[in-house]
Design a protein around this motif. Structure first.
Motif, mmCIF file in Angstrom:
data_model
loop_
_atom_site.group_PDB
_atom_site.id
_atom_site.type_symbol
_atom_site.label_atom_id
_atom_site.label_comp_id
_atom_site.label_asym_id
_atom_site.label_seq_id
_atom_site.Cartn_x
_atom_site.Cartn_y
_atom_site.Cartn_z
ATOM 1 N N ALA A 116 -5.571 12.247 13.997
ATOM 2 C CA ALA A 116 -5.442 13.477 13.214
ATOM 3 C C ALA A 116 -4.185 14.236 13.618
ATOM 4 N N ALA A 117 -3.918 14.301 14.901
ATOM 5 C CA ALA A 117 -2.726 15.015 15.379
ATOM 6 C C ALA A 117 -1.455 14.271 14.976
ATOM 7 N N ALA A 118 -1.433 12.924 15.085
ATOM 8 C CA ALA A 118 -0.236 12.147 14.790
ATOM 9 C C ALA A 118 0.103 12.153 13.301
ATOM 10 N N LEU A 119 -0.894 12.166 12.448
ATOM 11 C CA LEU A 119 -0.661 12.070 11.013
ATOM 12 C C LEU A 119 -0.882 13.380 10.272
ATOM 13 N N ASP A 120 -1.209 14.440 11.012
ATOM 14 C CA ASP A 120 -1.467 15.756 10.422
ATOM 15 C C ASP A 120 -2.522 15.653 9.323
ATOM 16 N N MET A 121 -3.691 15.064 9.729
ATOM 17 C CA MET A 121 -4.826 14.878 8.813
ATOM 18 C C MET A 121 -6.056 15.538 9.410
ATOM 19 N N PRO A 122 -6.952 16.038 8.589
ATOM 20 C CA PRO A 122 -8.217 16.533 9.122
ATOM 21 C C PRO A 122 -9.042 15.349 9.670
ATOM 22 N N ILE A 123 -9.721 15.551 10.789
ATOM 23 C CA ILE A 123 -10.517 14.487 11.407
ATOM 24 C C ILE A 123 -11.553 13.944 10.426
ATOM 25 N N GLY A 124 -12.187 14.774 9.640
ATOM 26 C CA GLY A 124 -13.233 14.358 8.717
ATOM 27 C C GLY A 124 -12.738 13.474 7.592
ATOM 28 N N SER A 125 -11.457 13.457 7.313
ATOM 29 C CA SER A 125 -10.953 12.628 6.212
ATOM 30 C C SER A 125 -10.438 11.266 6.686
ATOM 31 N N ILE A 126 -10.354 11.063 8.009
ATOM 32 C CA ILE A 126 -9.812 9.799 8.529
ATOM 33 C C ILE A 126 -10.707 8.624 8.130
ATOM 34 N N GLY A 127 -12.020 8.721 8.350
ATOM 35 C CA GLY A 127 -12.940 7.621 8.044
ATOM 36 C C GLY A 127 -12.948 7.242 6.581
ATOM 37 N N PRO A 128 -13.154 8.200 5.652
ATOM 38 C CA PRO A 128 -13.152 7.847 4.230
ATOM 39 C C PRO A 128 -11.800 7.304 3.755
ATOM 40 N N THR A 129 -10.708 7.891 4.254
ATOM 41 C CA THR A 129 -9.381 7.414 3.862
ATOM 42 C C THR A 129 -9.169 5.987 4.377
ATOM 43 N N ARG A 130 -9.586 5.754 5.608
ATOM 44 C CA ARG A 130 -9.489 4.406 6.203
ATOM 45 C C ARG A 130 -10.238 3.394 5.325
ATOM 46 N N GLN A 131 -11.464 3.737 4.893
ATOM 47 C CA GLN A 131 -12.251 2.839 4.045
ATOM 48 C C GLN A 131 -11.534 2.534 2.735
ATOM 49 N N ARG A 132 -10.981 3.557 2.087
ATOM 50 C CA ARG A 132 -10.265 3.346 0.823
ATOM 51 C C ARG A 132 -9.033 2.460 1.041
ATOM 52 N N CYS A 133 -8.309 2.715 2.122
ATOM 53 C CA CYS A 133 -7.107 1.934 2.411
ATOM 54 C C CYS A 133 -7.448 0.475 2.715
ATOM 55 N N LEU A 134 -8.515 0.249 3.466
ATOM 56 C CA LEU A 134 -8.933 -1.122 3.761
ATOM 57 C C LEU A 134 -9.383 -1.840 2.488
ATOM 58 N N LEU A 157 0.837 -1.209 0.000
ATOM 59 C CA LEU A 157 0.000 0.000 0.000
ATOM 60 C C LEU A 157 0.869 1.256 0.000
ATOM 61 N N SER A 158 0.232 2.378 -0.274
ATOM 62 C CA SER A 158 0.945 3.659 -0.237
ATOM 63 C C SER A 158 1.396 3.953 1.191
ATOM 64 N N ASP A 159 2.383 4.845 1.299
ATOM 65 C CA ASP A 159 2.907 5.206 2.622
ATOM 66 C C ASP A 159 1.804 5.777 3.508
ATOM 67 N N GLN A 160 0.936 6.618 2.937
ATOM 68 C CA GLN A 160 -0.160 7.210 3.716
ATOM 69 C C GLN A 160 -1.093 6.125 4.273
ATOM 70 N N CYS A 161 -1.471 5.129 3.452
ATOM 71 C CA CYS A 161 -2.364 4.046 3.901
ATOM 72 C C CYS A 161 -1.684 3.192 4.960
ATOM 73 N N ARG A 162 -0.413 2.840 4.741
ATOM 74 C CA ARG A 162 0.298 2.025 5.741
ATOM 75 C C ARG A 162 0.350 2.741 7.085
ATOM 76 N N ARG A 163 0.689 3.995 7.087
ATOM 77 C CA ARG A 163 0.793 4.749 8.338
ATOM 78 C C ARG A 163 -0.568 4.833 9.031
ATOM 79 N N LEU A 164 -1.616 5.146 8.269
ATOM 80 C CA LEU A 164 -2.955 5.288 8.851
ATOM 81 C C LEU A 164 -3.425 3.962 9.453
ATOM 82 N N LEU A 165 -3.313 2.885 8.710
ATOM 83 C CA LEU A 165 -3.789 1.594 9.212
ATOM 84 C C LEU A 165 -2.976 1.118 10.413
ATOM 85 N N ARG A 166 -1.672 1.373 10.429
ATOM 86 C CA ARG A 166 -0.864 0.977 11.591
ATOM 87 C C ARG A 166 -1.269 1.752 12.833
ATOM 88 N N VAL A 167 -1.527 3.027 12.675
ATOM 89 C CA VAL A 167 -1.951 3.833 13.831
ATOM 90 C C VAL A 167 -3.311 3.355 14.333
#
Length: 186
Positions: free
Chosen positions: A150-168, A127-137
C-alpha cells in the motif's frame, strides 16, 4: 479298458474315458517334464499343453496303442520349447520398477520452463500499468506485507486483494490467449 477304447470314447466327449487316460498317463508326462528340470509352474504348463494337443489331435492318431509314445514325444517337444522360450525371456519384477522414483526431470524440462516463463512475461506486458506494478511487487521474495504494498503503490490496503484478483484473472486470460494451458501455469 484298452487305450484304443478309451481314446475313442474320450474323443466322443466321454468324461470318464478322459479321466482314465489322464490317470493312466499323467505320471509319464510329469516324469518327462521333471527330467528336463523345469520349474513346477513350467512343468505344469508343459503337461497341460500336452493334454491340449491330444484333444486337438484326437482324429490324427492312427494307432491308439502307441499313444504313450506320442504323449512322451509331445511332452519332450513342449519341454524343449519351454526351455528355449525361457532363454529368450528375461522376467522382471514389476514392483521393483514401480517403486523406483523417476530419474529426475526430463531433458527438456528447463526449456519448457523457460518457454512458460517467457509466455507469462509477455502476457504480463499486455496488462495495464497498475496491474503490472502490483503483480511485480507481490512477486517479490520474500513477499511484502499489504502495508508495504500500500505504501509503495499509494493504494488503500483494502483494495489490494480485490485488485490483485482482477489482475490475476486478466493475466490468466492473456496467458491462455498466448497458448499457455492451465496445467502449464503451475
Amino acid at each position: 479298458m484298452d487305450t484304443t477304447t478309451l481314446l475313442e470314447a474320450a474323443a466322443r466327449g466321454d468324461q470318464a474315458a478322459w479321466d482314465a487316460l489322464v490317470d493312466r498317463y499323467a505320471s509319464l508326462l510329469w516324469s518327462i517334464a521333471r527330467a528336463h528340470r523345469l520349474s513346477d509352474a513350467d512343468a505344469a504348463d508343459v503337461v497341460q499343453t500336452t493334454w491340449l494337443k491330444l484333444v486337438e489331435n484326437f482324429g490324427r492318431i492312427k494307432d491308439p496303442e502307441r499313444l504313450p509314445g506320442w504323449l512322451a514325444t509331445t511332452t519332450r517337444h513342449e519341454c524343449l520349447r519351454q526351455i528355449r522360450r525361457a532363454g529368450r525371456e528375461r522376467p522382471t519384477d514389476d514392483q521393483v520398477w514401480e517403486s523406483e522414483p523417476a530419474p529426475g526431470a526430463g531433458v527438456d524440462a528447463a526449456l519448457l520452463l523457460d518457454e512458460r516463463d517467457a509466455t507469462l512475461w509477455r502476457a504480463l506486458g499486455l496488462l495495464s500499468d497498475q496491474c503490472r506494478r502490483l503483480l511485480r511487487v507481490l512477486m517479490a521474495t520474500p513477499p511484502p506485507s499489504y502495508a508495504e504494498v500500500a505504501a509503495a503503490l499509494d493504494m488503500p490496503i483494502g483494495s489490494i486483494g480485490p485488485t490483485r484478483q482482477r489482475c490475476l484473472g486478466r493475466l490468466r486470460e492473456r496467458a491462455g490467449q498466448a497458448g499457455l494451458r492451465t496445467e502449464d501455469r503451475t
